[in-house]
Scaffold this active site. Structure first.
Site, PDB file in Angstrom:
ATOM      1  N   CYS A  62       0.738  -0.749  -0.281  1.00 17.40           N
ATOM      2  CA  CYS A  62       0.045  -0.060  -0.036  1.00 17.40           C
ATOM      3  C   CYS A  62       0.891   1.251   0.197  1.00 17.40           C
ATOM      4  CB  CYS A  62      -0.728  -0.302   1.056  1.00 17.40           C
ATOM      5  SG  CYS A  62      -1.966  -1.374   0.861  1.00 17.40           S
ATOM      6  N   VAL A  63       2.236   1.039   0.599  1.00 16.48           N
ATOM      7  CA  VAL A  63       2.759   2.106   0.569  1.00 16.48           C
ATOM      8  C   VAL A  63       3.532   3.128  -0.888  1.00 16.48           C
ATOM      9  CG1 VAL A  63       5.578   1.096   0.824  1.00 16.48           C
ATOM     10  CG2 VAL A  63       4.512   3.275   2.178  1.00 16.48           C
TER      11      VAL A  63
END
Length: 360
Positions: free
Chosen positions: A151-152
């Site tokens: 997700c980063v």
């Protein structure tokens, strides 16, 4: 000259020329998805009520899928699903990048550097390589495929393309993010983590075109970036890769990491540029889920509507892993917000990435 502007000038900047979100054609209500997945995830039916409750609490109205919903009944091996990932991801990435380049007034041969990020499929040659001839990118285009950021990856990808353009201020860089979370479906897995993940993650992509400071006078500027890795958190979020593919690792510890680290981390980063949380005009927060957004709100002590665009993205398409924060970014730029903006996301590690913007 304000401190933020003076410090950024010494470090070098890049500009965001265009952001193009992209979604698969198939879209379903959360209720439709839950009804279709229930017999796949809980064949005996013993935990279907738990599944329905978790999906219903996700804060999501609709999600998009790479395949028609009924196709997921018969998906087979990891090999089959990964082959589908390569096919669908390449098509979706092509669409996103063509749209982003057109919006930026550029052509494929103008691109000097491409970073590709995904955590929901693997290929060699990578998806960005498959696009070189298909799109008409130059044969000497520099590429950096990335796997594992999770997700980063959207925020980290912005930062890494920015890093490249600081050293190449006359060039064009592209970030490509594609996540087809539905193709990681684990049949018969009745774990809480799998129930949460199958109710939360959606499929989507985004392309961002960035240019060095010598190329443009308009567009949101990336002023600075910050990367953080939090020790003793490697078991909080990620994948276990087995014979059936990607098995989700997702614990309640993510909110604890946010509460422990985000207040001081964010305050320190902003202070380096003469800013406080009250100066931020746009919070571009990764829409990881209701608990994650609430944890961000509490940690940063900001009102609920500070993350209105993140909540809206979550409702509209779900958590798109690395692509999600880029969809929020696109909405932020379209809204015409001016002033300092802060993009941030979390991923496996646990790691965090912060990108400070100067919005036009």
């Amino acid at each position: 000259m304000p401190l933020a502007r003076a410090r950024a000038y010494r470090q070098g900047m890049s500009r965001i020329a265009a952001v193009a979100p992209a979604l698969p054609a198939y879209a379903y209500s959360q209720a439709e998805i839950t009804a279709e997945l229930a017999p796949i995830l809980s064949p005996g039916g013993d935990r279907r009520a738990v599944l329905e409750r978790m999906h219903g609490a996700s804060g999501i109205a609709t999600r998009h899928t790479a395949l028609p919903l009924e196709r997921y009944r018969d998906l087979g091996s990891f090999r089959e699903t990964n082959d589908l990932f390569i096919e669908c991801a390449t098509d979706l990435a092509e669409r996103a990048l063509r749209e982003a380049l057109e919006s930026a007034g550029l052509e494929p041969p103008d691109v000097d550097f491409v970073m590709f990020t995904s955590v929901t499929g693997i290929s060699a040659p990578s998806v960005d390589a498959l696009l070189v001839q298909r799109l008409g990118l130059r044969s000497d285009v520099k590429r950096l495929p990335s796997f594992g950021l999770g997700c980063v990856g959207g925020a980290a990808g912005l930062a890494r393309v920015h890093d490249y353009l600081v050293g190449h201020p006359g060039e064009v860089g592209v970030l490509l993010s594609v996540e087809l979370c539905s193709l990681t479906l684990q049949r018969g897995d009745e774990s809480v983590a799998n129930f949460v993940a199958t109710g939360l993650f959606g499929d989507g992509a985004a392309a961002v075109v960035l240019v060095g400071d010598d190329r443009a006078e308009q567009g949101a500027r990336i002023v600075a970036t910050r990367s953080s890795f939090y020790p003793d958190t490697t078991d909080v979020i990620g994948w276990n890769v087995g014979g059936t593919g990607f098995e989700i690792v997702l614990t309640a510890g993510v909110a604890d990491v946010i509460a422990q680290h985000f207040p001081a981390e964010t305050a320190a980063f902003l202070a380096e540029h003469g800013l406080g949380t009250g100066d931020v005009a746009a919070w571009v927060a990764h829409p990881g889920g209701p608990r994650i957004l609430e944890a961000f709100e509490h940690a940063l002590d900001v009102p609920h509507d500070a993350f209105a665009r993140s909540w809206a993205t979550l409702d509209r398409v779900g958590n798109l892993s690395s692509s999600a924060v880029l969809h929020v970014l696109a909405d932020t730029l379209e809204a015409g917000v001016s002033g300092p903006g802060l993009v941030f996301a979390l991923g496996p590690g646990v790691s965090a990435e912060f990108v400070l913007l100067e919005l036009p």
